[in-house]
Design a protein around this motif. Sequence first.
Motif, short mmCIF file in Angstrom:
data_model
loop_
_atom_site.label_atom_id
_atom_site.label_comp_id
_atom_site.label_asym_id
_atom_site.label_seq_id
_atom_site.Cartn_x
_atom_site.Cartn_y
_atom_site.Cartn_z
N THR A 2 28.20 50.53 37.05
CA THR A 2 29.11 51.54 37.58
C THR A 2 29.98 50.93 38.67
O THR A 2 29.56 50.02 39.38
N THR A 3 31.17 51.44 38.78
CA THR A 3 32.09 50.96 39.81
C THR A 3 31.57 51.39 41.18
O THR A 3 31.25 52.55 41.38
N GLY A 33 37.64 48.05 41.14
CA GLY A 33 37.35 48.99 40.06
C GLY A 33 37.80 48.51 38.69
O GLY A 33 37.02 48.59 37.72
N PHE A 36 35.39 46.01 37.11
CA PHE A 36 34.19 46.63 36.57
C PHE A 36 34.48 47.31 35.24
O PHE A 36 33.68 47.23 34.31
N ALA A 37 35.61 47.97 35.14
CA ALA A 37 35.98 48.64 33.89
C ALA A 37 36.18 47.62 32.78
O ALA A 37 35.79 47.85 31.63
#
Length: 65
Positions: A2-3, A33, A36-37
Amino acid sequence: MTTPTAKEIKAMTDVAGVPVDAEVAARIANSIGPAFAGFAPVAGTLPFDLEPAGFLLVQTAKVSA
């Protein structure tokens, strides 16, 4: 995976001894972010994900014969 939120970033920087204010923590969270995505589809499938700190130890270990 998770971010991390700004609150989590703030906690990590405090523990690391490099405290930042809430605004900086929010900017850090927003800037990492997308990374991470991008890694979300392969999260948990890369051996390096398992233990990043141990990776260098394994790579630099001398083999005893």
